[in-house]
Design a protein around this motif. Structure first.
Motif, PDB file in Angstrom:
ATOM      1  N   LYS A   1     -78.981 -17.902 -57.845  1.00 46.33           N
ATOM      2  CA  LYS A   1     -79.105 -19.068 -57.562  1.00 46.33           C
ATOM      3  C   LYS A   1     -79.382 -20.178 -58.881  1.00 46.33           C
ATOM      4  N   SER A   2     -79.663 -19.466 -59.557  1.00 43.80           N
ATOM      5  CA  SER A   2     -80.578 -20.091 -60.802  1.00 43.80           C
ATOM      6  C   SER A   2     -80.415 -19.197 -62.431  1.00 43.80           C
ATOM      7  N   ARG A   3     -80.011 -17.962 -62.197  1.00 39.77           N
ATOM      8  CA  ARG A   3     -79.908 -17.414 -63.334  1.00 39.77           C
ATOM      9  C   ARG A   3     -78.802 -16.324 -63.240  1.00 39.77           C
ATOM     10  N   ALA A   4     -77.867 -16.210 -63.038  1.00 34.57           N
ATOM     11  CA  ALA A   4     -76.552 -15.400 -62.457  1.00 34.57           C
ATOM     12  C   ALA A   4     -75.558 -15.800 -63.517  1.00 34.57           C
ATOM     13  N   PRO A   5     -75.199 -14.583 -63.924  1.00 37.30           N
ATOM     14  CA  PRO A   5     -74.128 -15.914 -65.126  1.00 37.30           C
ATOM     15  C   PRO A   5     -72.763 -15.593 -64.465  1.00 37.30           C
ATOM     16  N   PHE A   6     -72.570 -16.603 -63.960  1.00 34.18           N
ATOM     17  CA  PHE A   6     -71.445 -17.663 -63.412  1.00 34.18           C
ATOM     18  C   PHE A   6     -70.787 -18.784 -63.461  1.00 34.18           C
ATOM     19  N   TRP A   7     -69.932 -19.258 -64.398  1.00 35.18           N
ATOM     20  CA  TRP A   7     -70.050 -20.326 -64.541  1.00 35.18           C
ATOM     21  C   TRP A   7     -69.061 -21.215 -63.085  1.00 35.18           C
ATOM     22  N   LYS A   8     -69.554 -22.311 -62.676  1.00 34.15           N
ATOM     23  CA  LYS A   8     -68.550 -22.414 -61.567  1.00 34.15           C
ATOM     24  C   LYS A   8     -68.256 -24.510 -61.978  1.00 34.15           C
ATOM     25  N   LYS A   9     -67.059 -24.344 -61.087  1.00 35.65           N
ATOM     26  CA  LYS A   9     -66.476 -25.769 -61.519  1.00 35.65           C
ATOM     27  C   LYS A   9     -66.367 -26.429 -59.773  1.00 35.65           C
ATOM     28  N   GLU A  10     -65.947 -27.371 -60.416  1.00 37.86           N
ATOM     29  CA  GLU A  10     -65.296 -28.360 -58.589  1.00 37.86           C
ATOM     30  C   GLU A  10     -64.044 -28.975 -58.910  1.00 37.86           C
ATOM     31  N   ARG A  11     -63.744 -28.240 -58.222  1.00 36.13           N
ATOM     32  CA  ARG A  11     -62.308 -28.725 -57.427  1.00 36.13           C
ATOM     33  C   ARG A  11     -62.074 -29.684 -57.188  1.00 36.13           C
TER      34      ARG A  11
ATOM     35  N   ARG B   1     -68.785 -13.727 -55.065  1.00 37.36           N
ATOM     36  CA  ARG B   1     -67.107 -13.182 -55.332  1.00 37.36           C
ATOM     37  C   ARG B   1     -66.838 -14.368 -56.354  1.00 37.36           C
ATOM     38  N   HIS B   2     -66.149 -14.304 -56.854  1.00 36.15           N
ATOM     39  CA  HIS B   2     -65.754 -15.240 -58.068  1.00 36.15           C
ATOM     40  C   HIS B   2     -63.618 -16.074 -57.688  1.00 36.15           C
TER      41      HIS B   2
ATOM     42  N   ALA C   1     -65.412 -34.125 -50.520  1.00 33.17           N
ATOM     43  CA  ALA C   1     -64.632 -34.245 -51.421  1.00 33.17           C
ATOM     44  C   ALA C   1     -64.392 -33.152 -52.216  1.00 33.17           C
ATOM     45  N   LEU C   2     -65.121 -32.111 -51.987  1.00 29.38           N
ATOM     46  CA  LEU C   2     -64.830 -30.636 -51.895  1.00 29.38           C
ATOM     47  C   LEU C   2     -63.933 -30.189 -51.980  1.00 29.38           C
ATOM     48  N   ALA C   3     -62.447 -29.590 -53.102  1.00 23.81           N
ATOM     49  CA  ALA C   3     -61.284 -28.966 -52.464  1.00 23.81           C
ATOM     50  C   ALA C   3     -61.577 -27.569 -52.293  1.00 23.81           C
ATOM     51  N   ALA C   4     -61.914 -27.615 -53.776  1.00 20.35           N
ATOM     52  CA  ALA C   4     -62.521 -25.553 -53.810  1.00 20.35           C
ATOM     53  C   ALA C   4     -63.938 -25.485 -55.141  1.00 20.35           C
ATOM     54  N   LEU C   5     -64.394 -24.780 -54.933  1.00 16.05           N
ATOM     55  CA  LEU C   5     -65.102 -24.269 -56.204  1.00 16.05           C
ATOM     56  C   LEU C   5     -64.491 -22.686 -57.086  1.00 16.05           C
ATOM     57  N   GLU C   6     -64.437 -23.514 -58.002  1.00  9.89           N
ATOM     58  CA  GLU C   6     -63.613 -21.704 -59.095  1.00  9.89           C
ATOM     59  C   GLU C   6     -65.201 -21.725 -60.146  1.00  9.89           C
ATOM     60  N   LEU C   7     -64.816 -19.805 -59.536  1.00  9.11           N
ATOM     61  CA  LEU C   7     -65.973 -19.443 -59.828  1.00  9.11           C
ATOM     62  C   LEU C   7     -65.923 -18.899 -61.254  1.00  9.11           C
ATOM     63  N   GLU C   8     -65.883 -18.530 -62.259  1.00  8.38           N
ATOM     64  CA  GLU C   8     -65.604 -18.045 -63.664  1.00  8.38           C
ATOM     65  C   GLU C   8     -66.850 -16.769 -63.820  1.00  8.38           C
ATOM     66  N   HIS C   9     -66.797 -15.454 -64.750  1.00  2.99           N
ATOM     67  CA  HIS C   9     -68.105 -14.902 -64.996  1.00  2.99           C
ATOM     68  C   HIS C   9     -67.189 -14.201 -66.009  1.00  2.99           C
ATOM     69  N   TYR C  10     -67.866 -12.713 -66.804  1.00  2.00           N
ATOM     70  CA  TYR C  10     -67.436 -11.846 -67.588  1.00  2.00           C
ATOM     71  C   TYR C  10     -67.796 -10.778 -66.867  1.00  2.00           C
ATOM     72  N   PRO C  11     -66.585  -9.971 -66.948  1.00  2.00           N
ATOM     73  CA  PRO C  11     -66.225  -9.043 -66.353  1.00  2.00           C
ATOM     74  C   PRO C  11     -67.488  -8.031 -66.554  1.00  2.00           C
ATOM     75  N   GLY C  12     -68.226  -6.703 -66.454  1.00  2.00           N
ATOM     76  CA  GLY C  12     -68.683  -6.314 -66.404  1.00  2.00           C
ATOM     77  C   GLY C  12     -70.780  -6.874 -66.841  1.00  2.00           C
ATOM     78  N   MET C  13     -70.899  -7.589 -67.347  1.00  2.00           N
ATOM     79  CA  MET C  13     -71.798  -8.301 -67.676  1.00  2.00           C
ATOM     80  C   MET C  13     -72.309  -9.252 -66.731  1.00  2.00           C
ATOM     81  N   ALA C  14     -71.618  -9.499 -66.239  1.00  2.00           N
ATOM     82  CA  ALA C  14     -72.552 -10.302 -64.620  1.00  2.00           C
ATOM     83  C   ALA C  14     -72.759  -9.258 -63.652  1.00  2.00           C
ATOM     84  N   GLU C  15     -71.784  -8.277 -63.463  1.00  2.00           N
ATOM     85  CA  GLU C  15     -72.647  -6.563 -62.579  1.00  2.00           C
ATOM     86  C   GLU C  15     -73.880  -6.261 -63.698  1.00  2.00           C
ATOM     87  N   ALA C  16     -73.936  -5.504 -64.485  1.00  2.00           N
ATOM     88  CA  ALA C  16     -74.976  -5.440 -64.934  1.00  2.00           C
ATOM     89  C   ALA C  16     -75.952  -6.481 -65.389  1.00  2.00           C
ATOM     90  N   GLU C  17     -75.955  -7.235 -65.066  1.00  2.00           N
ATOM     91  CA  GLU C  17     -77.296  -8.448 -64.596  1.00  2.00           C
ATOM     92  C   GLU C  17     -77.512  -8.109 -63.582  1.00  2.00           C
TER      93      GLU C  17
END
Length: 158
Positions: A121-131, A86-87, A48-64
């Protein structure tokens, strides 16, 4: 005892080569007796999934993620640690995340890799949207309750 290397943390759009990352961490190192790797791939969710799109705030994700990686090298006797996430748009079968933990002994490497993955898996600052394959937009993917519970085992007693 050799000095602990600073952890390597990269957030990147492009794919990574697991073998090259391991070689880069271990080359010329006779003090490493164990390397534990975890590589996470994008699933197709039963076609059912064509792709997963991952978003992040540059700088914040690396720091965390850097903060958690630094905690890992303080908690376990590691000789090296690499974390790559990856994002962007990631198709089923493609790499999403890599953790490479190197230590003199396997237990520290296993525990450090587990600790990092439970956090990612539980707290990294990424937002994942299914396509979806049918062209529809899937929802935002939330952390699973089992992932949140797994991460709780690493909390330091106060």
């Amino acid at each position: 005892m050799s000095a602990v290397l600073a952890p390597t943390v990269r957030i990147q759009r492009q794919d990574f080569d697991v073998a090259a990352e391991i070689a880069g961490l271990t080359q010329g190192r006779a003090d490493i007796g164990a390397v534990v790797t975890f590589s996470g791939l994008c699933r197709d969710e039963q076609g059912a999934l064509a792709a997963l799109e991952l978003e992040h705030y540059p700088g914040m994700a690396e720091a965390e993620i850097g903060r958690i990686a630094t905690e890992a090298v303080q908690r376990w006797p590691l000789q090296g640690l690499t974390v790559i996430h990856r994002h962007g748009k990631i198709a089923p079968g493609e790499n999403i995340v890599l953790v490479v933990a190197a230590s003199a002994h396997r237990q520290a490497a296993f525990e450090a890799a587990n600790f990092l993955m439970d956090y990612l898996k539980s707290r990294a600052p990424f937002w994942k949207k299914e396509r979806r394959v049918d062209g529809s937009e899937g929802g935002w993917v939330e952390a699973k309750e089992t992932d949140v519970k797994a991460a709780q085992r690493w909390k330091s007693p106060e």
